[in-house]
Every structure is written in structure tokens, then in C-alpha cells.
Write an enzyme that holds these catalytic residues in place. Structure first.
Site, PDB file in Angstrom:
ATOM      1  N   SER A   1      50.746  45.074  35.839  1.00  8.96           N
ATOM      2  CA  SER A   1      50.976  44.499  34.501  1.00  8.96           C
ATOM      3  C   SER A   1      51.331  45.633  33.550  1.00  8.96           C
ATOM      4  O   SER A   1      50.939  46.792  33.795  1.00  8.96           O
ATOM      5  CB  SER A   1      49.700  43.811  34.013  1.00  8.96           C
ATOM      6  OG  SER A   1      49.776  43.502  32.634  1.00  8.96           O
TER       7      SER A   1
ATOM      8  N   TYR B   1      40.523  44.610  33.018  1.00 11.91           N
ATOM      9  CA  TYR B   1      41.807  44.076  33.493  1.00 11.91           C
ATOM     10  C   TYR B   1      42.857  45.194  33.528  1.00 11.91           C
ATOM     11  O   TYR B   1      43.512  45.421  34.554  1.00 11.91           O
ATOM     12  CB  TYR B   1      42.285  42.927  32.589  1.00 11.91           C
ATOM     13  CG  TYR B   1      43.603  42.341  33.043  1.00 11.91           C
ATOM     14  CD1 TYR B   1      43.634  41.381  34.056  1.00 11.91           C
ATOM     15  CD2 TYR B   1      44.821  42.755  32.499  1.00 11.91           C
ATOM     16  CE1 TYR B   1      44.842  40.854  34.505  1.00 11.91           C
ATOM     17  CE2 TYR B   1      46.023  42.236  32.942  1.00 11.91           C
ATOM     18  CZ  TYR B   1      46.033  41.281  33.941  1.00 11.91           C
ATOM     19  OH  TYR B   1      47.231  40.765  34.385  1.00 11.91           O
TER      20      TYR B   1
HETATM   21  N1  NAP Z   1      51.181  35.710  33.431  1.00 11.67           N
HETATM   22  C1  NAP Z   1      51.226  36.890  32.843  1.00 11.67           C
HETATM   23  O1  NAP Z   1      51.457  37.013  31.617  1.00 11.67           O
HETATM   24  C2  NAP Z   1      51.023  38.132  33.661  1.00 11.67           C
HETATM   25  C3  NAP Z   1      51.421  39.358  33.120  1.00 11.67           C
HETATM   26  C4  NAP Z   1      51.268  40.519  33.856  1.00 11.67           C
HETATM   27  C5  NAP Z   1      50.714  40.467  35.128  1.00 11.67           C
HETATM   28  N2  NAP Z   1      50.304  39.266  35.637  1.00 11.67           N
HETATM   29  C6  NAP Z   1      49.719  39.283  36.985  1.00 11.67           C
HETATM   30  O2  NAP Z   1      50.512  38.445  37.815  1.00 11.67           O
HETATM   31  C7  NAP Z   1      49.725  37.970  38.908  1.00 11.67           C
HETATM   32  C8  NAP Z   1      49.945  36.478  39.059  1.00 11.67           C
HETATM   33  O3  NAP Z   1      49.500  35.844  37.883  1.00 11.67           O
HETATM   34  P1  NAP Z   1      50.154  34.508  37.314  1.00 11.67           P
HETATM   35  O4  NAP Z   1      50.421  34.750  35.899  1.00 11.67           O
HETATM   36  O5  NAP Z   1      51.229  34.018  38.215  1.00 11.67           O
HETATM   37  O6  NAP Z   1      48.854  33.568  37.410  1.00 11.67           O
HETATM   38  P2  NAP Z   1      48.666  32.007  37.783  1.00 11.67           P
HETATM   39  O7  NAP Z   1      49.841  31.203  37.363  1.00 11.67           O
HETATM   40  O8  NAP Z   1      47.329  31.670  37.215  1.00 11.67           O
HETATM   41  O9  NAP Z   1      48.584  31.997  39.381  1.00 11.67           O
HETATM   42  C9  NAP Z   1      47.542  32.645  40.046  1.00 11.67           C
HETATM   43  C10 NAP Z   1      47.654  32.418  41.545  1.00 11.67           C
HETATM   44  O10 NAP Z   1      46.642  33.216  42.195  1.00 11.67           O
HETATM   45  C11 NAP Z   1      45.791  32.391  42.991  1.00 11.67           C
HETATM   46  N3  NAP Z   1      44.446  32.980  42.940  1.00 11.67           N
HETATM   47  C12 NAP Z   1      43.679  33.197  41.848  1.00 11.67           C
HETATM   48  N4  NAP Z   1      42.488  33.721  42.202  1.00 11.67           N
HETATM   49  C13 NAP Z   1      42.514  33.844  43.554  1.00 11.67           C
HETATM   50  C14 NAP Z   1      41.567  34.290  44.526  1.00 11.67           C
HETATM   51  N5  NAP Z   1      40.325  34.682  44.180  1.00 11.67           N
HETATM   52  N6  NAP Z   1      41.913  34.278  45.834  1.00 11.67           N
HETATM   53  C15 NAP Z   1      43.152  33.838  46.205  1.00 11.67           C
HETATM   54  N7  NAP Z   1      44.073  33.400  45.342  1.00 11.67           N
HETATM   55  C16 NAP Z   1      43.759  33.390  44.028  1.00 11.67           C
HETATM   56  C17 NAP Z   1      45.919  30.995  42.361  1.00 11.67           C
HETATM   57  O11 NAP Z   1      45.671  29.920  43.270  1.00 11.67           O
HETATM   58  P3  NAP Z   1      44.182  29.293  43.541  1.00 11.67           P
HETATM   59  O12 NAP Z   1      43.577  29.038  42.179  1.00 11.67           O
HETATM   60  O13 NAP Z   1      44.402  28.074  44.363  1.00 11.67           O
HETATM   61  O14 NAP Z   1      43.429  30.348  44.295  1.00 11.67           O
HETATM   62  C18 NAP Z   1      47.396  30.994  41.981  1.00 11.67           C
HETATM   63  O15 NAP Z   1      48.189  30.689  43.113  1.00 11.67           O
HETATM   64  C19 NAP Z   1      48.285  38.373  38.585  1.00 11.67           C
HETATM   65  O16 NAP Z   1      47.931  39.503  39.364  1.00 11.67           O
HETATM   66  C20 NAP Z   1      48.320  38.721  37.096  1.00 11.67           C
HETATM   67  O17 NAP Z   1      47.328  39.665  36.752  1.00 11.67           O
HETATM   68  C21 NAP Z   1      50.455  38.111  34.955  1.00 11.67           C
END
Ligand code: NAP
Length: 262
Positions: free
Chosen positions: A138, A148
Site C-alpha cells: 500500500s 497497518y
Molecule cells: N482498497 C484499498 O484502498 C487498498 C489500498 C492499498 C492496499 N490495499 C490492500 O489490497 C489488498 C486487498 O484489499 P481489497 O481492498 O481488495 O479488500 P477487500 O475488497 O475487502 O477484499 C479482501 C479479500 O481478502 C479476503 N480475506 C480477508 N481476510 C482474509 C483472511 N484472514 N484469510 C483469507 N482471505 C482473507 C476476503 O475474502 P474472505 O472475507 O472470504 O476471506 C476478500 O477476498 C489488501 O492487502 C489491502 O491491504 C487496499
């Protein structure tokens, strides 16, 4: 057909990686906790792209969950060429607001799982002299913003370290550092993101396309979009104490909710 393992593959960035890799002809192993949602995602990808899709329901905040994915990554005769360590989440609240158990769970998913899954996947890739690992970090990695940000900084440094040590092995590594992306992330963490200006948001498919472009160009860190490239380069040159105060005001866009991070 090559096989790609994507963690957190049912929503947001992980789902975007799964779609893109499937459209490029990769078979997939989708990892997340919700088994029914995994099956629905797999059926959709098979139908749309005609690729083989396995599902692996695993909680990466547990030893058993990490072990199940490690086993699949190192299974004899079932080579994996691509690993996307994407699963992750945010905790609502700043340091001392979130229970330490939640912070430890975050370190397990963002650091321990990434370390263990990379360790399980890379020996086979190195033997075959091909493959790549994307660790989703991130822009927060460059900000002084609690557990985080620290966990994401670890992912960036870890990726840079292994990329350097395994240069010339045929295995490539990328740390992906997006800004705010429209996904389920903020709602799941109970963060109110309604005050963020529209320009701050990135599209998940575009972030994935930028990451794979940077990987093809041989980069080790990808910061999609010009605006976030500028933000990261500023963050690298401003002293943490100064930047922390400014970022604390700018990033916590709802004063009732401290600890809004992306
Ligand atoms: N969105 C942003 O603004 C942003 C910015 C920078 C970085 N990121 C990073 O991008 C990555 C993806 O985030 P996203 O924004 O796509 O989030 P998201 O839409 O909430 O999706 C999260 C995914 O991870 C799975 N997950 C969560 N906890 C888990 C666990 N304990 N074990 C296995 N699977 C798990 C969830 O499925 P289940 O709930 O079914 O497990 C879901 O498929 C993360 O690492 C986040 O830190 C996000």
C-alpha cells in the site's frame, strides 16, 4: 496452462487479479475464507474465460489456513507459476484503539502468511526458472501510520530483499503499493470513506493492469497513478514526524473515525 494462486481472490483487488490472470489464460487457485463465495467466483471465471479454477477455503490468520495454502503451493506435480499475496484488511482505529489481538491477526495475514507462502512457492519457480510473486502492499507503507502501515512497509522491504537476492533466477517479484482503491476494504473495516474526493480513488482493474505493466518492465515496486507516485516521493523526503502530523489530518477524513487507512 500455467497456474496462479491468488489470496483474497473473491473481492476487490484479488478478484481483479483473478479476472486479469484468467483472461491471460492462467489456471487459478482462489483463496479466501468464504467457501460459498469462492465457488461462485470460480464458476463465473470458468464460464467467462474457459480456464481451470480450483478453490481453497482458508483463513490466513490461522496456522492451519496458511499451512493448507503452503501445501498447495509446494504440491509435487502441480506447479504454481504465479503467487499473488493479496489478502488483507484494515482495523478500525489508531494505535491503542484496536485490541492487540486484532493487530496480531493483521501481522499474521499481512506478514507471516506472505513470508510463508512466498517461501513455499519460490523453490519450485526457481527450479523451473520461471514465475512471479506479487505482494500487495500500500502507499501506507511510506507513511508513519500504525500497524497497518508498518505491516505494508515490511511487505515492500521483504519484496525488495528477495528480488535482489534472487536476481537472475528467473523468478520476479513485485510489491504493489496502491492508494485508495474502490473495493470492500473500507466498509469491512467500518471506515467512513465518504469524505474522500473522487480523484483519490483508483479502479481495481486499472491498478492490476499497472502492476503487471511494471512487473513486465522489470520494476520491483509499483505505485499506480501519477498522483500517488508524487505522494510517495513526497513521503520519502519529508521527516516522519512532520509527515505524520499532516497525514494524520489529511488521511483521517472523518473526525469521528480515527485510523482510516488504505
Ligand atoms: N482498497 C484499498 O484502498 C487498498 C489500498 C492499498 C492496499 N490495499 C490492500 O489490497 C489488498 C486487498 O484489499 P481489497 O481492498 O481488495 O479488500 P477487500 O475488497 O475487502 O477484499 C479482501 C479479500 O481478502 C479476503 N480475506 C480477508 N481476510 C482474509 C483472511 N484472514 N484469510 C483469507 N482471505 C482473507 C476476503 O475474502 P474472505 O472475507 O472470504 O476471506 C476478500 O477476498 C489488501 O492487502 C489491502 O491491504 C487496499
Amino acid at each position: 496452462m500455467t497456474t496462479s494462486v491468488v489470496t483474497g481472490a473473491t473481492a476487490g483487488l484479488g478478484a481483479a487479479f483473478a479476472r486479469r490472470l484468467a483472461s491471460d489464460g492462467h489456471g487459478l487457485v482462489l483463496v479466501a475464507r468464504d467457501a460459498e463465495r469462492l465457488e461462485r467466483s470460480a464458476a463465473d471465471l470458468r464460464e467467462r474465460y474457459g480456464v481451470e479454477v480450483e478453490v481453497l477455503a482458508a483463513d490466513l490468520a490461522t496456522d492451519a489456513g496458511i499451512a493448507a495454502v503452503e501445501e498447495r503451493l509446494s504440491a509435487p506435480g502441480r506447479p504454481v507459476d504465479v503467487l499473488v499475496n493479496n489478502a488483507g484488511f484494515g482495523n478500525r482505529g489508531a494505535f491503542l484503539d484496536a485490541p492487540v489481538e486484532d493487530e496480531l491477526r493483521m501481522l499474521k495475514v499481512h506478514c507471516e502468511a506472505v513470508l510463508r507462502l512466498t517461501t513455499a512457492a519460490v523453490p519450485g519457480m526457481r527450479e523451473r526458472r520461471r514465475g512471479f510473486v506479487v505482494n500487495v502492499a500500500s502507499v501506507a507503507a511510506y507513511l508513519p501510520r500504525g500497524t497497518y502501515a508498518a505491516s505494508k512497509a515490511w511487505a515492500v522491504r521483504f519484496t525488495e530483499g528477495v528480488a535482489s537476492e534472487l536476481r537472475g533466477s528467473g523468478v520476479r517479484f513485485l510489491a504493489l503499493c496502491p492508494g485508495f482503491v474502490r473495493t470492500e476494504f473500507h466498509a469491512r473495516a467500518g471506515m467512513d470513506s465518504s469524505g474522500l474526493p473522487p480523484w483519490a480513488w483508483l479502479d481495481a482493474d486499472e491498478v492490476v493492469a499497472a502492476a503487471l505493466r511494471d512487473l513486465a518492465r522489470g520494476r520491483t515496486v509499483s505505485v499506480p497513478s501519477a498522483r500517488y507516485k508524487v505522494a510517495v516521493s513526497l513521503a520519502r523526503h519529508v521527516p516522519p514526524a512532520l509527515f505524520g502530523a499532516a497525514a494524520g489530518r489529511a488521511g483521517r477524513f472523518d473526525p469521528k473515525l480515527r485510523g482510516t487507512r488504505g
